[in-house]
Design a protein around this motif. Structure first.
Motif, PDB file in Angstrom:
ATOM      1  N   THR A   1      36.590 120.121  74.999  1.00  0.00           N
ATOM      2  CA  THR A   1      36.327 121.369  75.921  1.00  0.00           C
ATOM      3  C   THR A   1      36.565 121.341  76.708  1.00  0.00           C
ATOM      4  OG1 THR A   1      34.412 121.369  75.388  1.00  0.00           O
ATOM      5  CG2 THR A   1      35.362 121.720  73.193  1.00  0.00           C
ATOM      6  N   GLY A   2      36.165 120.060  78.298  1.00  0.00           N
ATOM      7  CA  GLY A   2      35.650 119.615  79.431  1.00  0.00           C
ATOM      8  C   GLY A   2      34.022 120.664  79.568  1.00  0.00           C
ATOM      9  N   ASP A   3      33.304 120.961  78.401  1.00  0.00           N
ATOM     10  CA  ASP A   3      32.281 121.053  78.450  1.00  0.00           C
ATOM     11  C   ASP A   3      30.675 120.291  79.095  1.00  0.00           C
ATOM     12  OD1 ASP A   3      32.376 124.293  77.257  1.00  0.00           O
ATOM     13  OD2 ASP A   3      31.942 123.881  75.303  1.00  0.00           O
ATOM     14  N   HIS A   4      29.964 120.341  80.093  1.00  0.00           N
ATOM     15  CA  HIS A   4      29.435 119.748  80.204  1.00  0.00           C
ATOM     16  C   HIS A   4      27.703 119.637  80.493  1.00  0.00           C
ATOM     17  CE1 HIS A   4      29.663 121.536  83.641  1.00  0.00           C
ATOM     18  NE2 HIS A   4      28.750 121.262  84.774  1.00  0.00           N
ATOM     19  N   ARG A   5      27.146 118.988  80.475  1.00  0.00           N
ATOM     20  CA  ARG A   5      25.546 119.083  80.296  1.00  0.00           C
ATOM     21  C   ARG A   5      24.645 117.493  81.550  1.00  0.00           C
ATOM     22  NH1 ARG A   5      26.778 122.528  78.134  1.00  0.00           N
ATOM     23  NH2 ARG A   5      25.818 123.096  75.637  1.00  0.00           N
ATOM     24  N   VAL A   6      24.287 118.549  81.937  1.00  0.00           N
ATOM     25  CA  VAL A   6      23.431 117.625  82.946  1.00  0.00           C
ATOM     26  C   VAL A   6      22.285 117.449  82.846  1.00  0.00           C
ATOM     27  CG1 VAL A   6      22.659 116.937  85.927  1.00  0.00           C
ATOM     28  CG2 VAL A   6      25.018 118.254  84.536  1.00  0.00           C
ATOM     29  N   ILE A   7      21.119 116.212  82.697  1.00  0.00           N
ATOM     30  CA  ILE A   7      20.091 116.125  82.254  1.00  0.00           C
ATOM     31  C   ILE A   7      19.492 115.025  83.443  1.00  0.00           C
ATOM     32  CG2 ILE A   7      18.419 114.867  80.674  1.00  0.00           C
ATOM     33  CD1 ILE A   7      20.316 115.406  78.588  1.00  0.00           C
ATOM     34  N   VAL A   8      17.813 115.659  83.976  1.00  0.00           N
ATOM     35  CA  VAL A   8      17.714 115.033  85.201  1.00  0.00           C
ATOM     36  C   VAL A   8      16.419 114.658  84.504  1.00  0.00           C
ATOM     37  CG1 VAL A   8      16.768 114.625  87.624  1.00  0.00           C
ATOM     38  CG2 VAL A   8      18.641 115.700  86.959  1.00  0.00           C
ATOM     39  N   PRO A   9      15.935 112.961  84.013  1.00  0.00           N
ATOM     40  CA  PRO A   9      14.499 113.167  83.420  1.00  0.00           C
ATOM     41  C   PRO A   9      13.297 112.764  85.078  1.00  0.00           C
ATOM     42  CG  PRO A   9      16.322 111.574  83.131  1.00  0.00           C
ATOM     43  CD  PRO A   9      16.788 112.527  83.736  1.00  0.00           C
ATOM     44  N   ALA A  10      11.881 112.937  84.459  1.00  0.00           N
ATOM     45  CA  ALA A  10      11.562 112.862  85.675  1.00  0.00           C
ATOM     46  C   ALA A  10      10.929 111.157  85.961  1.00  0.00           C
ATOM     47  CB  ALA A  10       9.882 113.975  85.712  1.00  0.00           C
ATOM     48  N   LEU A  11      10.655 111.248  86.734  1.00  0.00           N
ATOM     49  CA  LEU A  11      10.315 109.704  86.637  1.00  0.00           C
ATOM     50  C   LEU A  11       8.692 109.632  87.039  1.00  0.00           C
ATOM     51  CD1 LEU A  11      12.878 108.527  89.484  1.00  0.00           C
ATOM     52  CD2 LEU A  11      13.388 108.138  87.193  1.00  0.00           C
ATOM     53  N   ARG A  12       8.306 108.417  86.282  1.00  0.00           N
ATOM     54  CA  ARG A  12       6.766 108.052  86.459  1.00  0.00           C
ATOM     55  C   ARG A  12       6.692 107.446  87.398  1.00  0.00           C
ATOM     56  NH1 ARG A  12       8.654 107.137  79.508  1.00  0.00           N
ATOM     57  NH2 ARG A  12      10.398 105.802  81.230  1.00  0.00           N
ATOM     58  N   ARG A  13       5.431 106.456  87.553  1.00  0.00           N
ATOM     59  CA  ARG A  13       5.024 105.862  88.292  1.00  0.00           C
ATOM     60  C   ARG A  13       5.118 104.549  88.614  1.00  0.00           C
ATOM     61  NH1 ARG A  13      -1.408 106.462  89.770  1.00  0.00           N
ATOM     62  NH2 ARG A  13       0.001 109.301  90.466  1.00  0.00           N
ATOM     63  N   GLU A  14       5.111 104.228  87.217  1.00  0.00           N
ATOM     64  CA  GLU A  14       6.086 103.154  87.039  1.00  0.00           C
ATOM     65  C   GLU A  14       7.256 102.952  86.893  1.00  0.00           C
ATOM     66  OE1 GLU A  14       4.999 104.772  82.596  1.00  0.00           O
ATOM     67  OE2 GLU A  14       3.974 105.089  84.336  1.00  0.00           O
ATOM     68  N   ASP A  15       8.515 104.228  86.504  1.00  0.00           N
ATOM     69  CA  ASP A  15       9.599 103.731  87.338  1.00  0.00           C
ATOM     70  C   ASP A  15       9.959 103.875  87.971  1.00  0.00           C
ATOM     71  OD1 ASP A  15      10.712 104.813  84.360  1.00  0.00           O
ATOM     72  OD2 ASP A  15      10.022 106.869  84.347  1.00  0.00           O
ATOM     73  N   LEU A  16       8.959 104.326  89.097  1.00  0.00           N
ATOM     74  CA  LEU A  16       9.495 104.265  90.639  1.00  0.00           C
ATOM     75  C   LEU A  16       8.861 103.133  91.539  1.00  0.00           C
ATOM     76  CD1 LEU A  16       8.329 107.594  91.787  1.00  0.00           C
ATOM     77  CD2 LEU A  16      10.736 107.475  91.848  1.00  0.00           C
ATOM     78  N   ALA A  17       7.745 102.677  90.446  1.00  0.00           N
ATOM     79  CA  ALA A  17       6.550 101.120  91.103  1.00  0.00           C
ATOM     80  C   ALA A  17       8.796 100.180  90.597  1.00  0.00           C
ATOM     81  CB  ALA A  17       6.666 100.186  89.986  1.00  0.00           C
ATOM     82  N   ALA A  18       9.987 100.302  89.673  1.00  0.00           N
ATOM     83  CA  ALA A  18      10.137  99.292  89.006  1.00  0.00           C
ATOM     84  C   ALA A  18      11.622  99.320  89.817  1.00  0.00           C
ATOM     85  CB  ALA A  18       9.998  99.431  87.708  1.00  0.00           C
ATOM     86  N   ALA A  19      11.846 100.462  89.828  1.00  0.00           N
ATOM     87  CA  ALA A  19      13.396 100.751  91.006  1.00  0.00           C
ATOM     88  C   ALA A  19      13.227 100.012  92.116  1.00  0.00           C
ATOM     89  CB  ALA A  19      13.779 101.938  91.707  1.00  0.00           C
ATOM     90  N   SER A  20      14.929  99.785  91.514  1.00  0.00           N
ATOM     91  CA  SER A  20      15.667  98.486  93.018  1.00  0.00           C
ATOM     92  C   SER A  20      16.091  99.507  94.095  1.00  0.00           C
ATOM     93  CB  SER A  20      17.165  98.207  92.501  1.00  0.00           C
ATOM     94  OG  SER A  20      17.133  97.643  93.274  1.00  0.00           O
ATOM     95  N   PRO A  21      15.504  99.018  95.641  1.00  0.00           N
ATOM     96  CA  PRO A  21      16.372 100.034  96.507  1.00  0.00           C
ATOM     97  C   PRO A  21      17.917 100.223  96.912  1.00  0.00           C
ATOM     98  CG  PRO A  21      14.476  98.161  97.337  1.00  0.00           C
ATOM     99  CD  PRO A  21      14.850  97.712  95.559  1.00  0.00           C
ATOM    100  N   ARG A  22      18.120  99.150  96.478  1.00  0.00           N
ATOM    101  CA  ARG A  22      19.468  98.770  96.083  1.00  0.00           C
ATOM    102  C   ARG A  22      19.877 101.013  94.967  1.00  0.00           C
ATOM    103  NH1 ARG A  22      24.636  99.641  98.551  1.00  0.00           N
ATOM    104  NH2 ARG A  22      26.758  98.244  96.855  1.00  0.00           N
TER     105      ARG A  22
END
Length: 209
Positions: free
Chosen positions: A33-54
């Motif tokens: 159909t071409g229908d789409h959805r975009v989802i953006v989860p709110a990041l938690r403190r631990e998500d930011l701490a574990a993130a890769s700079p790359r």
């Protein structure tokens, strides 16, 4: 591909390890159909701490101000429950569907009341399908940018969830037409002559209105 519903998914993440990193942006496109959805989860403190700079460099999370679209827990759960209905029993497709599937499963398990949907055990991998259709080296699979060049598809927003998902979906449509010998799809086999018609996600969206 069978008549089973095909959902193209792309995720942008904080890194490459689904056991340690998480989804920052998710897009799903219904191939039919071409229908789409975009989802953006709110990041938690631990998500930011574990993130890769790359990862931040590749997905440009802060430059694009993706965080401004972040969903609260209730809205995120509702969005994932809706996506559950899309994915359950469907064929999951993507430019790197095994990567996307691993992060999807973790996201649903962690942040959706409905649990993890059961998509078909065979994934529709654009890279592998393109290599087979165009008789390329099966052990040197092309990335999304190369697939787009071969199928004459312009990715208007590379390394964004929706841009990559829509470009992947159009490549799959052209691949299917090529395999079915429908229309006048002429892939750019050698990378020299572009396909006669290039795809534009914005133009395609306008045409469906």
């Amino acid at each position: 591909m069978s008549d089973r519903r095909v959902i193209v998914v792309d995720v942008e993440t904080t890194g490459l390890d689904p056991a340690k990193h998480t989804v920052v942006e998710l897009a799903a496109v219904d191939l039919g159909t071409g229908d789409h959805r975009v989802i953006v989860p709110a990041l938690r403190r631990e998500d930011l701490a574990a993130a890769s700079p790359r990862a931040w460099t590749v997905n440009r999370y802060f430059e694009r101000r993706v965080y401004e679209q972040a969903m609260g827990e209730s809205a995120l759960n509702d969005a994932l429950c809706e996506l559950f209905g899309w994915l359950d029993g469907a064929t999951l497709a993507g430019a790197s569907p095994a990567f996307d599937a691993a992060f999807l499963a973790t996201l649903f398990e962690d942040r959706c009341d409905a649990g993890v949907p059961t998509w078909h055990h065979r994934l529709a991998d654009l890279s592998a399908l393109t290599a087979a259709a165009l008789q390329k080296d099966p052990l040197k699979l092309p990335g999304l940018d190369v697939c787009c060049a071969w199928w004459g598809v312009e990715n208007e927003a590379p390394h964004t969830a929706l841009g990559d998902a829509q470009a992947t979906a159009e490549c799959l449509r052209r691949l299917r037409a090529h395999c079915d010998d429908r229309g006048s799809v002429r892939p750019d086999y050698e990378g020299h002559q572009p396909a006669s018609e290039r795809y534009s996600a914005s133009a395609a969206a306008e045409a469906r209105l």
